[in-house]
Design an enzyme around this catalytic site. Structure first.
Site, mmCIF file in Angstrom:
data_model
loop_
_atom_site.group_PDB
_atom_site.id
_atom_site.type_symbol
_atom_site.label_atom_id
_atom_site.label_comp_id
_atom_site.label_asym_id
_atom_site.label_seq_id
_atom_site.Cartn_x
_atom_site.Cartn_y
_atom_site.Cartn_z
ATOM 1 N N CYS A 4 1.144 -0.770 0.141
ATOM 2 C CA CYS A 4 0.247 -0.080 -0.164
ATOM 3 C C CYS A 4 1.031 1.455 -0.036
ATOM 4 C CB CYS A 4 -1.236 0.126 1.477
ATOM 5 S SG CYS A 4 -0.537 0.722 2.995
ATOM 6 N N GLU A 5 0.291 1.944 -0.659
ATOM 7 C CA GLU A 5 1.195 3.749 -0.602
ATOM 8 C C GLU A 5 0.812 4.363 0.020
ATOM 9 O OE1 GLU A 5 -0.177 4.787 -5.040
ATOM 10 O OE2 GLU A 5 -2.104 6.508 -3.371
ATOM 11 N N HIS A 6 0.362 4.188 1.340
ATOM 12 C CA HIS A 6 -0.139 4.979 2.109
ATOM 13 C C HIS A 6 0.949 4.436 3.376
ATOM 14 C CE1 HIS A 6 -4.376 5.375 0.789
ATOM 15 N NE2 HIS A 6 -3.012 5.885 -0.057
ATOM 16 N N HIS A 7 1.480 3.447 3.347
ATOM 17 C CA HIS A 7 2.020 3.137 4.810
ATOM 18 C C HIS A 7 3.347 2.195 4.350
ATOM 19 C CE1 HIS A 7 -2.249 3.620 5.776
ATOM 20 N NE2 HIS A 7 -1.694 4.464 6.772
ATOM 21 N N GLN A 59 -5.619 -1.054 -3.325
ATOM 22 C CA GLN A 59 -6.641 -2.100 -4.739
ATOM 23 C C GLN A 59 -7.072 -1.535 -5.205
ATOM 24 O OE1 GLN A 59 -7.741 -4.350 -1.462
ATOM 25 N NE2 GLN A 59 -8.936 -5.711 -3.399
ATOM 26 N N HIS A 114 -4.755 -6.043 4.352
ATOM 27 C CA HIS A 114 -4.205 -5.036 4.368
ATOM 28 C C HIS A 114 -3.338 -5.163 5.930
ATOM 29 C CE1 HIS A 114 -5.296 -3.392 0.669
ATOM 30 N NE2 HIS A 114 -6.379 -3.968 0.442
ATOM 31 N N CYS A 125 -1.859 -3.115 6.856
ATOM 32 C CA CYS A 125 -2.115 -1.569 7.480
ATOM 33 C C CYS A 125 -3.517 -1.463 8.318
ATOM 34 C CB CYS A 125 -1.471 -0.115 6.204
ATOM 35 S SG CYS A 125 -2.865 -0.696 4.979
HETATM 36 ZN ZN LIG Z 1 -2.364 1.304 3.972
#
Ligand SMILES: [Zn+2]
Length: 198
Positions: A87-90, A128, A156, A158
Site C-alpha cells: 500500500c502506498e500510504h504505509h 487496491q 491489508h 496496514c
Molecule cells: Zn495502508
C-alpha cells in the site's frame, strides 16, 4: 531496465538507498551497527527494488507477446491468482487473490500472461482500487475483447497490524467493462469465482 530476479537491482542507487535506511533505523531508536542490523539497510534496499520492479515492466507488451488469433467467444476465467503488493500510504503489504475474466473478440492471450500482468501492477506502490482498474485497462486495450472483469480480494497489513486491527477483514474491489456490465454476464462470473470447488 528489466530486472526479474530477487538478486537483481540497480547498483547505482544502492549507496544512497542504504544510507537512508540506515538513518531511518537510527531515527526509530535502533542501533544500525548492532550485529543483526548491519546488513539490514542493504537487504531493505534490494527488497524494495524487487518489490517495485513493476515500474520497469510493460503489461501491454507482455500481453501482446502472446496474442493469438482465435475464434473462441466464451468467457475465459483465471481465478485465484496469487497477489502481493504494497500500500502506498504505509508501505506495508497487502496480499490476496485476483480473479480475471475476459470474453475474446478474435484474440486470446496466454493464461500465464494474465498472472504476469497482475505482478507488473502489484510490484509497485499501490492502492487496491487502482491495481484493479490498471489490470482491466491493460487487457481491454491490448486484446480489445468483448468484455473484461477483474475482482481482487486482499488483506491489508496496514489495517491488520496497526490502528483498527481488523484482523480478518478482506477488502474486495472489482472492475467490469463491456459484456460484464450486463447483469447476467456479471453474475455468471461472480458465481464462478465464488464456487470454491477446485
Ligand atoms: Zn495502508
Amino acid at each position: 531496465m528489466a530486472y526479474n530476479k530477487v538478486d537483481q537491482y540497480d547498483e547505482k542507487i544502492m549507496p544512497e538507498l542504504m544510507h537512508h535506511y540506515r538513518e531511518t533505523l537510527s531515527l526509530l531508536g535502533e542501533d544500525p551497527n548492532r550485529e543483526g542490523l548491519v546488513k539490514t539497510p542493504e537487504r531493505m534496499a534490494k527488497a524494495m527494488q524487487y518489490l517495485t520492479q513493476g515500474y520497469e515492466m510493460d503489461a501491454r507488451a507482455i500481453l501482446a507477446s502472446a496474442k493469438f488469433k482465435e475464434s473462441v467467444s466464451e468467457m475465459i476465467l483465471v481465478k485465484d491468482i496469487e497477489l502481493y503488493s504494497m500500500c502506498e500510504h504505509h508501505l506495508l503489504p497487502f496480499f490476496g487473490k485476483a480473479h480475471i475474466a475476459y470474453i475474446p473478440n478474435g484474440y486470446i492471450t496466454g493464461l500465464s500472461k494474465l498472472a504476469r500482468v497482475v505482478d507488473v501492477y502489484a510490484r509497485r506502490l499501490q492502492v487496491q482500487e487502482r491495481l484493479t482498474t490498471q489490470i482491466l485497462d491493460a487487457i481491454k486495450e491490448t486484446l480489445q475483447p468483448l468484455g473484461v472483469a477483474v475482482v481482487i480480494e486482499a488483506s491489508h497489513l496496514c489495517m491488520m497490524m496497526r490502528g483498527v486491527q481488523k484482523q480478518n477483514s478482506v477488502t474486495t474491489t472489482s472492475a467490469f467493462w463491456g459484456e460484464f456490465e450486463r447483469n447476467e454476464t456479471r453474475s455468471e462470473f461472480m458465481k464462478l469465482i465464488s464456487s470454491r470447488l477446485h
